[in-house]
Design a protein around this motif. Sequence first.
Motif, PDB file in Angstrom:
ATOM      1  N   PHE A   1       5.196  11.830  -8.772  1.00 26.93           N
ATOM      2  CA  PHE A   1       5.830  13.036  -8.246  1.00 26.93           C
ATOM      3  C   PHE A   1       5.536  13.197  -6.756  1.00 26.93           C
ATOM      4  O   PHE A   1       4.458  12.811  -6.284  1.00 26.93           O
ATOM      5  N   VAL A   2       6.491  13.783  -6.038  1.00 23.28           N
ATOM      6  CA  VAL A   2       6.256  14.185  -4.655  1.00 23.28           C
ATOM      7  C   VAL A   2       6.445  15.694  -4.551  1.00 23.28           C
ATOM      8  O   VAL A   2       7.289  16.277  -5.234  1.00 23.28           O
ATOM      9  N   ASN A   3       5.618  16.303  -3.706  1.00 22.43           N
ATOM     10  CA  ASN A   3       5.657  17.752  -3.513  1.00 22.43           C
ATOM     11  C   ASN A   3       6.662  18.075  -2.406  1.00 22.43           C
ATOM     12  O   ASN A   3       6.430  17.777  -1.241  1.00 22.43           O
ATOM     13  N   MET A   4       7.765  18.713  -2.772  1.00 17.08           N
ATOM     14  CA  MET A   4       8.815  19.000  -1.801  1.00 17.08           C
ATOM     15  C   MET A   4       8.408  20.082  -0.797  1.00 17.08           C
ATOM     16  O   MET A   4       8.990  20.173   0.277  1.00 17.08           O
ATOM     17  N   ASN A   5       7.416  20.906  -1.131  1.00 22.01           N
ATOM     18  CA  ASN A   5       6.950  21.917  -0.177  1.00 22.01           C
ATOM     19  C   ASN A   5       6.468  21.259   1.108  1.00 22.01           C
ATOM     20  O   ASN A   5       6.839  21.663   2.209  1.00 22.01           O
ATOM     21  N   ASN A   6       5.620  20.237   0.961  1.00 20.64           N
ATOM     22  CA  ASN A   6       5.067  19.553   2.135  1.00 20.64           C
ATOM     23  C   ASN A   6       6.150  18.832   2.915  1.00 20.64           C
ATOM     24  O   ASN A   6       6.185  18.858   4.154  1.00 20.64           O
ATOM     25  N   ILE A   7       7.052  18.165   2.200  1.00 23.55           N
ATOM     26  CA  ILE A   7       8.098  17.382   2.858  1.00 23.55           C
ATOM     27  C   ILE A   7       9.049  18.299   3.623  1.00 23.55           C
ATOM     28  O   ILE A   7       9.420  18.024   4.772  1.00 23.55           O
ATOM     29  N   PHE A   8       9.434  19.414   3.004  1.00 22.76           N
ATOM     30  CA  PHE A   8      10.370  20.335   3.655  1.00 22.76           C
ATOM     31  C   PHE A   8       9.734  20.963   4.897  1.00 22.76           C
ATOM     32  O   PHE A   8      10.392  21.090   5.941  1.00 22.76           O
ATOM     33  N   GLU A   9       8.477  21.338   4.814  1.00 23.63           N
ATOM     34  CA  GLU A   9       7.793  21.919   5.970  1.00 23.63           C
ATOM     35  C   GLU A   9       7.763  20.936   7.147  1.00 23.63           C
ATOM     36  O   GLU A   9       8.073  21.292   8.282  1.00 23.63           O
ATOM     37  N   LYS A  10       7.419  19.672   6.858  1.00 21.55           N
ATOM     38  CA  LYS A  10       7.370  18.663   7.907  1.00 21.55           C
ATOM     39  C   LYS A  10       8.765  18.362   8.457  1.00 21.55           C
ATOM     40  O   LYS A  10       8.934  18.091   9.648  1.00 21.55           O
TER      41      LYS A  10
ATOM     42  N   LYS B   1       9.824  18.880  12.333  1.00 24.94           N
ATOM     43  CA  LYS B   1      10.261  17.727  13.124  1.00 24.94           C
ATOM     44  C   LYS B   1      11.612  17.988  13.776  1.00 24.94           C
ATOM     45  O   LYS B   1      11.852  17.570  14.919  1.00 24.94           O
ATOM     46  N   LEU B   2      12.506  18.695  13.066  1.00 26.23           N
ATOM     47  CA  LEU B   2      13.799  19.048  13.654  1.00 26.23           C
ATOM     48  C   LEU B   2      13.605  19.906  14.901  1.00 26.23           C
ATOM     49  O   LEU B   2      14.202  19.649  15.955  1.00 26.23           O
ATOM     50  N   PHE B   3      12.778  20.943  14.799  1.00 24.43           N
ATOM     51  CA  PHE B   3      12.546  21.825  15.944  1.00 24.43           C
ATOM     52  C   PHE B   3      11.793  21.093  17.057  1.00 24.43           C
ATOM     53  O   PHE B   3      12.087  21.278  18.237  1.00 24.43           O
ATOM     54  N   TYR B   4      10.842  20.261  16.670  1.00 20.55           N
ATOM     55  CA  TYR B   4      10.043  19.546  17.670  1.00 20.55           C
ATOM     56  C   TYR B   4      10.890  18.561  18.477  1.00 20.55           C
ATOM     57  O   TYR B   4      10.732  18.425  19.688  1.00 20.55           O
ATOM     58  N   GLU B   5      11.803  17.865  17.786  1.00 21.42           N
ATOM     59  CA  GLU B   5      12.575  16.816  18.452  1.00 21.42           C
ATOM     60  C   GLU B   5      13.857  17.318  19.110  1.00 21.42           C
ATOM     61  O   GLU B   5      14.309  16.733  20.098  1.00 21.42           O
ATOM     62  N   PHE B   6      14.459  18.399  18.586  1.00 20.80           N
ATOM     63  CA  PHE B   6      15.800  18.745  19.031  1.00 20.80           C
ATOM     64  C   PHE B   6      15.954  20.160  19.608  1.00 20.80           C
ATOM     65  O   PHE B   6      16.987  20.447  20.207  1.00 20.80           O
ATOM     66  N   TYR B   7      14.960  21.029  19.439  1.00 16.72           N
ATOM     67  CA  TYR B   7      15.145  22.406  19.906  1.00 16.72           C
ATOM     68  C   TYR B   7      14.817  22.509  21.389  1.00 16.72           C
ATOM     69  O   TYR B   7      13.966  21.777  21.903  1.00 16.72           O
ATOM     70  N   GLU B   8      15.495  23.424  22.068  1.00 14.19           N
ATOM     71  CA  GLU B   8      15.335  23.534  23.523  1.00 14.19           C
ATOM     72  C   GLU B   8      14.000  24.147  23.915  1.00 14.19           C
ATOM     73  O   GLU B   8      13.550  23.994  25.057  1.00 14.19           O
ATOM     74  N   TYR B   9      13.357  24.863  22.987  1.00 11.87           N
ATOM     75  CA  TYR B   9      12.047  25.455  23.263  1.00 11.87           C
ATOM     76  C   TYR B   9      10.965  24.656  22.539  1.00 11.87           C
ATOM     77  O   TYR B   9      11.194  24.131  21.451  1.00 11.87           O
ATOM     78  N   PRO B  10       9.750  24.562  23.100  1.00  9.81           N
ATOM     79  CA  PRO B  10       8.690  23.750  22.488  1.00  9.81           C
ATOM     80  C   PRO B  10       8.199  24.340  21.167  1.00  9.81           C
ATOM     81  O   PRO B  10       8.080  25.560  21.025  1.00  9.81           O
TER      82      PRO B  10
END
Length: 424
Positions: free
Chosen positions: A276-285, A289-298
């Motif tokens: 099993f994989v825990n989707m809570n951890n995967i979704f949080e990461k 990562k989306l905000f870290y790589e693509f958002y205009e603010y840090p």
Amino acid sequence: MTLISLKEYETFPPRKKKYDSQDERVEKLKQISLDPQDIKLQEELQSREILTINSNPYNNELQFTTQSHVGVAQFSNFTVAITPKFSEIGKLVELIDYVYDLDLEIFTDSEIEFEGEQNILSEIIISTFVKKCQKLIRQGLFKSYILRQDDVPFLRGKLLMPQQILNQAKIKLQFACEFDELEYDNLENQIILYCLKQSYKITINQERKSQIRKLIQNFSGMVSLKEISLDDFKKINYNQMNHHYRKIHELSKLIVNSMQIFDFYKQNTRFVNSFFVNMNNIFEKFVFKLFYEFYEYPAKEQQHYPSWMTEKKGRKIDTITDILIYEKNRSDVRTIIDTKYKPELTDNDRYQLAFYAHDYKKQEAYAILPEFTDSESDAFIATRQDVEIKIRHLNIDKALGLISLRNTRERNQKIQEMLDELLN
């Protein structure tokens, strides 16, 4: 072997709602029962909030309730496969690959049919792990200095005087020394050997089992087999000498995390094939990562600081926010985000977000949930505190589709627009 297929956050048969009488699972429920040797696995799955199995007192049929884990559990006379609610299992593989940057092997449709769709996640992870281990063997395993204490025929390192006095008393013509020795038997390699052993239990592919046996033989004699936990991964500091172990250790971490509760049975039984994989951890990461790589603010992840202290013992208790978006000066907090991999917020979730907003002196905080079929954005306003909790839903399939765009400029622009829409 009867296969019961379920989605995340599903109860079947439902407690009150009517269900489709044509559902093939209805007939399957009449054919299965829990064996006494399954009780420990059933209890462990329930305690970990992965899968709850109850028995209807009127007809003795089993009822299944799933939560936020995806994977497979093998019981004596049936298998339970839990698949993602947001999409098909193939998208989950893409999601994990993007989040952890693992270079996962993507199976063709014919391979998926051969492996069995319910096992595809574990088989892809193990297949990729095996290939990386084979490459590692060709490159050469990492050696590190291990501190040893031993009696040697010549002076080496530091002389241990108490032990040396005993040697002289026994007329033992050796030096009791403490010294560093360059060896393969380090934590980096012990993690891999342990995960090879676990992977051998999980995989149902005979060719893959043969590959794993050969790899284990390569490690045998040079590396000790030790029990590995998630805490062991925190002990490794990556540098120029061992940086090529980073991805294989991320795969190892997935295997260790997924296998922790299922090593109940003897190795020669089929029941160990539970994963099993825990989707809570995967979704949080994924959201971070989306905000870290693509958002205009840090963006920054997992901000720890002591927000409570017990009066008597002075023990500090941390408050942990999932994601903080900062102004472009990187010091002032702009937006508070908490990810929740669930269909809807609970009262405790809202209180938690309100606490974060109050702590950071903000009037709003965002809860980002995955978008399911019946998802609906909303907002809760604490009128007496002037705090607003905004609920937004992220379409995982859409986000993965945008990430795969080859045109970098188009990809960045569209993901930026999607994130702007999430935060209004």
